[in-house]
Design an enzyme around this catalytic site. Structure first.
Site, mmCIF file in Angstrom:
data_model
loop_
_atom_site.group_PDB
_atom_site.id
_atom_site.type_symbol
_atom_site.label_atom_id
_atom_site.label_comp_id
_atom_site.label_asym_id
_atom_site.label_seq_id
_atom_site.Cartn_x
_atom_site.Cartn_y
_atom_site.Cartn_z
ATOM 1 N N ASN A 259 0.856 -1.184 0.000
ATOM 2 C CA ASN A 259 0.000 0.000 0.000
ATOM 3 C C ASN A 259 0.901 1.247 0.000
ATOM 4 O OD1 ASN A 259 -1.409 2.279 1.071
ATOM 5 N ND2 ASN A 259 -3.041 0.945 1.768
ATOM 6 N N HIS B 53 1.018 6.211 1.792
ATOM 7 C CA HIS B 53 1.810 7.150 2.595
ATOM 8 C C HIS B 53 3.008 7.732 1.853
ATOM 9 C CE1 HIS B 53 -0.963 6.815 5.717
ATOM 10 N NE2 HIS B 53 -0.812 5.511 5.829
ATOM 11 N N ARG C 99 4.337 18.625 1.429
ATOM 12 C CA ARG C 99 4.967 19.780 0.800
ATOM 13 C C ARG C 99 4.111 20.430 -0.281
ATOM 14 N NH1 ARG C 99 10.528 21.253 1.169
ATOM 15 N NH2 ARG C 99 10.716 21.343 3.408
ATOM 16 N N HIS D 7 -5.650 3.721 -1.701
ATOM 17 C CA HIS D 7 -6.970 4.017 -1.126
ATOM 18 C C HIS D 7 -7.335 5.435 -1.517
ATOM 19 C CE1 HIS D 7 -9.609 4.128 2.795
ATOM 20 N NE2 HIS D 7 -10.291 4.432 1.708
ATOM 21 N N ARG E 41 -9.480 8.115 -0.857
ATOM 22 C CA ARG E 41 -10.434 8.517 0.183
ATOM 23 C C ARG E 41 -11.315 9.655 -0.298
ATOM 24 N NH1 ARG E 41 -10.496 7.639 5.624
ATOM 25 N NH2 ARG E 41 -9.153 5.967 6.331
ATOM 26 N N ARG F 35 -7.031 12.646 1.067
ATOM 27 C CA ARG F 35 -5.959 13.105 1.960
ATOM 28 C C ARG F 35 -4.586 12.552 1.572
ATOM 29 N NH1 ARG F 35 -7.407 9.813 7.431
ATOM 30 N NH2 ARG F 35 -9.413 10.785 7.098
ATOM 31 N N HIS F 36 -4.560 11.438 0.824
ATOM 32 C CA HIS F 36 -3.248 10.970 0.328
ATOM 33 C C HIS F 36 -3.300 10.755 -1.178
ATOM 34 C CE1 HIS F 36 -5.273 7.260 1.519
ATOM 35 N NE2 HIS F 36 -4.973 7.413 2.802
ATOM 36 N N GLU G 48 -8.689 0.467 -2.896
ATOM 37 C CA GLU G 48 -9.552 0.446 -1.713
ATOM 38 C C GLU G 48 -10.480 1.633 -1.824
ATOM 39 O OE1 GLU G 48 -7.147 0.713 1.763
ATOM 40 O OE2 GLU G 48 -6.250 -1.237 1.448
ATOM 41 N N THR H 285 -8.327 3.323 8.613
ATOM 42 C CA THR H 285 -9.547 2.509 8.622
ATOM 43 C C THR H 285 -9.671 1.777 9.959
ATOM 44 O OG1 THR H 285 -8.964 2.139 6.308
ATOM 45 C CG2 THR H 285 -10.893 0.966 7.157
ATOM 46 N N GLU I 8 -10.870 -9.460 3.010
ATOM 47 C CA GLU I 8 -9.619 -9.096 3.677
ATOM 48 C C GLU I 8 -9.934 -8.975 5.164
ATOM 49 O OE1 GLU I 8 -7.049 -6.267 1.824
ATOM 50 O OE2 GLU I 8 -6.321 -5.540 3.753
ATOM 51 N N HIS J 53 -3.688 -4.639 7.772
ATOM 52 C CA HIS J 53 -3.832 -3.503 8.683
ATOM 53 C C HIS J 53 -2.917 -3.648 9.890
ATOM 54 C CE1 HIS J 53 -5.305 0.124 10.427
ATOM 55 N NE2 HIS J 53 -5.935 0.342 9.301
HETATM 56 N N1 PXP Z 1 -5.863 -3.124 4.157
HETATM 57 C C1 PXP Z 1 -6.855 -2.204 4.213
HETATM 58 C C2 PXP Z 1 -8.207 -2.606 3.746
HETATM 59 C C3 PXP Z 1 -6.605 -0.890 4.658
HETATM 60 O O1 PXP Z 1 -7.606 0.009 4.711
HETATM 61 C C4 PXP Z 1 -5.290 -0.531 5.019
HETATM 62 C C5 PXP Z 1 -5.003 0.864 5.453
HETATM 63 O O2 PXP Z 1 -5.229 1.742 4.405
HETATM 64 C C6 PXP Z 1 -4.299 -1.523 4.934
HETATM 65 C C7 PXP Z 1 -4.608 -2.810 4.529
HETATM 66 C C8 PXP Z 1 -2.877 -1.233 5.280
HETATM 67 O O3 PXP Z 1 -2.756 -0.927 6.615
HETATM 68 P P1 PXP Z 1 -1.360 -0.431 7.176
HETATM 69 O O4 PXP Z 1 -1.065 0.866 6.501
HETATM 70 O O5 PXP Z 1 -1.606 -0.302 8.631
HETATM 71 O O6 PXP Z 1 -0.354 -1.488 6.830
#
Ligand code: PXP
Length: 237
Positions: free
Chosen positions: A6, A9, A17, A42, A44, A48-49, A69, A100, A150, A191
């Site tokens: 993922n 971030h 910035r 994701h 959103r 935000r990202h 996502e 989440t 998931e 997660h």
């Molecule tokens: N899986 C799902 C469905 C999520 O919403 C997230 C967070 O966006 C993740 C996995 C990844 O979580 P983490 O960033 O804590 O590894």
């Protein structure tokens, strides 16, 4: 067992910035080069990202196996059908949350989610539901007709990190994986995961995919993405 990375971030860091660096698209290509099996983003509601331009750029490159996502709403459904990611994972979304917080409430949102899953299935997109590890939600998932679930590993990860007994949480994850497999639903997990939780969860039969974000991006800042992804691949092999 597959590793989905993922990259949300990377976008968080870029947005700090308000400029263009670091670029999530480049991060997606690097993660794949270093051994990731898919890329998760994701989109959103508050962007935000990851933003719409990131999504377009990433999904346009069909060599990037992309897992989108998204919340269960009409706007996101339209975006998914138009951008055609390989996979979609429906997640609950609250504006004020940092991340989440829990799995979907399938009982409450059954009709809405079933309709969205059917539309995505008809568009030949592999579908997944992000749920807490409980048996009732596996049964709802079967009725909804999702390809995958998931399992939310946030609680387990919290317990492992804080040295709290995680036996019961792991047991729930195992039981749900077994039932989902029986129903022919592919099982994923994600997660809050890090190396320790990956080591624990890789032993759970039937989990086929991990989706990991924050820890991978954080560790990559310190040690490089190449090394971090290779470490995960070694653990889950
Ligand atoms: N899986 C799902 C469905 C999520 O919403 C997230 C967070 O966006 C993740 C996995 C990844 O979580 P983490 O960033 O804590 O590894």
């Amino acid at each position: 067992m597959r590793l989905g990375v993922n990259i949300d971030h990377v976008a968080t860091l870029r947005n700090a910035r308000g400029e263009k660096h670091p670029d999530p698209y480049s991060a997606a290509l690097s993660a794949l080069k270093y051994g990731a099996d898919s890329i998760t983003i994701h989109l959103r509601e508050d962007r935000r990202h990851i933003n719409d331009i990131d999504l377009k750029k990433i999904t346009k490159n069909k060599k990037i196996p992309t897992n989108l996502e998204m919340a269960a709403n009409e706007e996101m459904l339209k975006i998914a059908i138009k951008s055609k990611p390989n996979f979609v994972c429906i997640v609950p979304e609250k504006r004020q949350e940092i991340t989440t917080e829990g799995g979907l409430n399938l009982k409450k949102n059954f009709k809405k989610i079933k309709r969205i899953i059917q539309k995505l299935n008809n568009s030949k997109i592999r579908t997944s539901l992000f749920i807490d590890p409980n048996i009732e939600d596996i049964k709802f998932s079967k009725k909804i007709g999702t390809h995958c679930v998931e399992l939310h590993t946030g609680k387990l990860s919290f317990k492992v990190k804080n040295k709290i007994n995680y036996f019961n949480e792991l047991k729930k994850i195992k039981k749900c994986s077994e039932l989902a497999n029986k129903f022919n639903i592919e099982v994923h997990a994600g997660h809050g995961m890090d190396y320790k939780t990956a080591k624990i969860l890789k032993k759970v039969k039937f989990i086929k995919e991990f989706n990991i974000g924050h820890f991978i991006i954080g560790e990559s800042v310190l040690f490089g993405m190449n090394k971090v992804i290779k470490n995960f691949k070694k653990i889950i092999r």
